[in-house]
Design an enzyme around this catalytic site. Sequence first.
Site, mmCIF file in Angstrom:
data_model
loop_
_atom_site.group_PDB
_atom_site.id
_atom_site.type_symbol
_atom_site.label_atom_id
_atom_site.label_comp_id
_atom_site.label_asym_id
_atom_site.label_seq_id
_atom_site.Cartn_x
_atom_site.Cartn_y
_atom_site.Cartn_z
ATOM 1 N N SER A 140 -0.480 72.512 -7.784
ATOM 2 C CA SER A 140 0.720 72.616 -6.882
ATOM 3 C C SER A 140 1.118 74.230 -7.365
ATOM 4 O O SER A 140 0.917 74.798 -8.256
ATOM 5 C CB SER A 140 1.710 71.794 -7.189
ATOM 6 O OG SER A 140 3.228 72.242 -6.609
ATOM 7 N N TYR A 153 7.562 68.307 -13.402
ATOM 8 C CA TYR A 153 6.487 68.317 -12.217
ATOM 9 C C TYR A 153 5.827 69.684 -12.570
ATOM 10 O O TYR A 153 4.369 69.700 -12.513
ATOM 11 C CB TYR A 153 7.277 68.281 -10.934
ATOM 12 C CG TYR A 153 6.036 68.425 -9.868
ATOM 13 C CD1 TYR A 153 5.570 67.180 -9.194
ATOM 14 C CD2 TYR A 153 6.071 69.588 -9.184
ATOM 15 C CE1 TYR A 153 4.669 67.216 -8.271
ATOM 16 C CE2 TYR A 153 4.771 69.576 -8.173
ATOM 17 C CZ TYR A 153 4.376 68.290 -7.692
ATOM 18 O OH TYR A 153 3.491 68.488 -6.503
#
Length: 247
Positions: A140, A153
Amino acid sequence: MDLHLKDKNIVITGAAGAIGRELAQRLLDEGANLVLHELDESSLESIAAEAQATGRTVLTVGGDVRLPETQRAIAAAGAQLGGVNGFAPAAGIYVAHPFAEMTTEQWRTTISINLDAVATLTSTLLPHIRDNASLVYFASIAGERGSRNHAHYAATKGAIVSFMRTIAIELGGRGIRANAVAPGIIESPMTNDLVAASDGELERATPLGRLGRPGEVADAVTYLLSQRSSFISGAQIDVNGGLYMAG
């Protein structure tokens, strides 16, 4: 373009999610056989039904991807197909928690799903992964730049890239490739709250001036799973409209 995926056996986790579902459809269109996993197996029924019309083999597995019994069931399905040619672990969570308020349980939940389960499932699948297979992990932009209210995350996504590159080194002697895609903000239920709160800021910050679509990520993953990317390994492909460059 023939991607040489006909009759290849691909495992996808999180297959009912926005990206996972698009990826499954593309692979079916290319003639692949699939093992599809989702927490709720019934959410895969429509994909399996569509596949029957194509003559492809689709096996479904339900359950918490963190659990050894779920991972063994996924591996057994891969073995049932005759071995695994590709693996795309798309299962993950993205929940906002300011770090100063984050509980240990919140931290560990995200780490366990987004990182630990990916590593342990890779290990469980390894005996069934064929030579010259392709493994495509989900990183990501958060793993590169950090992400406000998503320390857990971001940590998992940075770690996934290091893990992927180590796998690429260790398994390269068998012709096995490992790569990652790094999406930016993709239109999906996972990002709806974030996008709404940004009031257009995310689109304005992206050089292409818009959010990404799940199919655009699926296209990149499909390419990396295919033999058209046969000399690409250890790479991270940014699929974020240039957002990784934004100040």
